[in-house]
Scaffold this active site. Structure first.
Site, short mmCIF file in Angstrom:
data_model
loop_
_atom_site.label_atom_id
_atom_site.label_comp_id
_atom_site.label_asym_id
_atom_site.label_seq_id
_atom_site.Cartn_x
_atom_site.Cartn_y
_atom_site.Cartn_z
N GLY A 217 1.05 -1.31 0.38
CA GLY A 217 -0.13 -0.05 0.53
C GLY A 217 1.02 1.41 -0.20
N ASP A 242 -5.79 -8.02 -6.75
CA ASP A 242 -5.55 -7.72 -5.43
C ASP A 242 -3.98 -6.54 -4.92
OD1 ASP A 242 -7.71 -9.75 -4.20
OD2 ASP A 242 -6.01 -11.28 -5.16
N LEU A 243 -3.97 -5.97 -4.24
CA LEU A 243 -3.69 -4.92 -4.15
C LEU A 243 -1.96 -5.21 -4.22
CD1 LEU A 243 -2.69 -1.52 -4.41
CD2 LEU A 243 -3.21 -1.26 -2.19
N ASP A 244 -0.91 -5.19 -4.68
CA ASP A 244 0.69 -4.99 -4.89
C ASP A 244 0.96 -7.10 -4.21
OD1 ASP A 244 0.64 -3.41 -4.87
OD2 ASP A 244 0.92 -2.13 -3.11
N GLU A 245 -0.28 -7.42 -4.66
CA GLU A 245 -0.31 -8.46 -4.34
C GLU A 245 -0.19 -10.12 -5.74
OE1 GLU A 245 -2.81 -10.58 -1.34
OE2 GLU A 245 -2.64 -9.39 0.05
#
Length: 300
Positions: A217, A242-245
């Site tokens: 994040g 999926d944020l930054d995944e």
């Protein structure tokens, strides 16, 4: 008169007009390499680079990247693809055949911080990133002068969460207009919607300014400083919902200590971000990355 970069790209195409790349993923079993090698030999191809990996020799997944020379491959491409289909069916392969001379068209998305954009352009100008930079899109004007000086189309598109769907619709239209193959988020500080991501699966490359999975994040350097970390890093990955995944392509780190405040960490991190993103983009452009589940196999 052709521009310097147009000449450089044309020279690369001419020098690699007979070069093909084959990527394969399938259940591991005896005979895969033999069958692929025999196929290439029968069609007049000479293997110049080969890399393979298996998750488990018994019941695992097998991955293969072969680079080869084959005279007249541009004219033969369709017939080679049709002929290879029977080999692929026998081994239940997921595969792709690409030509080195067919350079990928890249769109770069950027916000206010331009260090990653500068690095990509430098690597492109020096011949380390062989691609066509089709367009640069930004929600700020800072990059316009740099980009237009190189005769690369620049589009300013205001973006925030309130108008995200409307803006992304226009962005997708632009990407189609410029026939874009891969999107690079060079510190583009906007979260993409699922509709945008699903339109370009495993073709959106992001740089995150931390050594994931740490500090997912916003504001990772501030949080890293508050945590007192002794290492900072950067991660380049494919974008998913999926944020930054998403699947990680490349990472790097550098040691820091208690004397480095948040601003110092940010400055050190910028250097890492630039090189990590450039390597990830290079490997994607050269068809060296295979996505498996939420991981990558990188034949670098």
């Amino acid at each position: 008169m052709k521009s310097y970069m147009t000449q450089r790209l044309d020279e690369y195409r001419d020098g690699n007009e007979d070069k093909g790349r084959l990527l394969v993923s399938c259940p591991d079993q005896p005979g895969i390499v033999s069958a692929v090698s025999a196929f290439l030999f029968e069609h007049g191809a000479n293997i110049i680079e080969s890399n393979q990996y298996t998750t488990d020799p018994e019941g695992g997944r097998f991955f293969l990247r072969i680079e080869f020379d084959c005279a007249g491959i541009r004219e033969k491409k369709s017939s080679l693809q049709a002929a290879f289909a029977s080999v692929a069916e026998k081994f239940d392969m997921t595969w792709s055949l690409t030509l080195a001379s067919e350079l990928k068209r890249v769109a770069i998305f950027v916000s206010k911080e331009l260090h990653c954009l500068h690095e990509l352009i430098w690597e492109w100008q020096t011949g380390n990133l062989m691609a066509e930079i089709a367009v640069v899109i930004s929600n700020h004007e800072e990059a316009r002068e740099l980009v237009e000086r190189l005769n690369i189309p620049f589009h300013y598109m205001k973006a925030n969460k309130d108008i995200r769907a409307e803006v992304e619709k226009k962005q997708l239209e632009l990407l189609e207009q410029y026939d874009v193959d891969v999107i690079v988020l060079a510190r583009y500080m906007q979260i993409l919607t699922p509709d945008f991501v699903s339109a370009h699966p495993n073709r959106i490359i992001n740089i995150h300014h931390s050594f994931l999975p740490a500090f997912i994040g916003a504001n990772p350097y501030k949080r890293a400083y508050e945590r007192g970390v002794k290492l900072i890093g950067a991660t380049s990955h494919y974008v998913t919902n999926d944020l930054d995944e998403g699947p990680i392509i490349e990472q790097d780190i550098e040691r820091v200590d208690h004397r480095d405040n948040a601003e110092a960490l940010k400055n050190i991190g910028r250097t890492i971000e630039r090189s990590v993103l450039a390597r990830a983009v290079k490997w994607h452009l050269e068809d060296r990355v295979i996505v498996h589940e939420n991981k990558t196999i990188v034949f670098n």
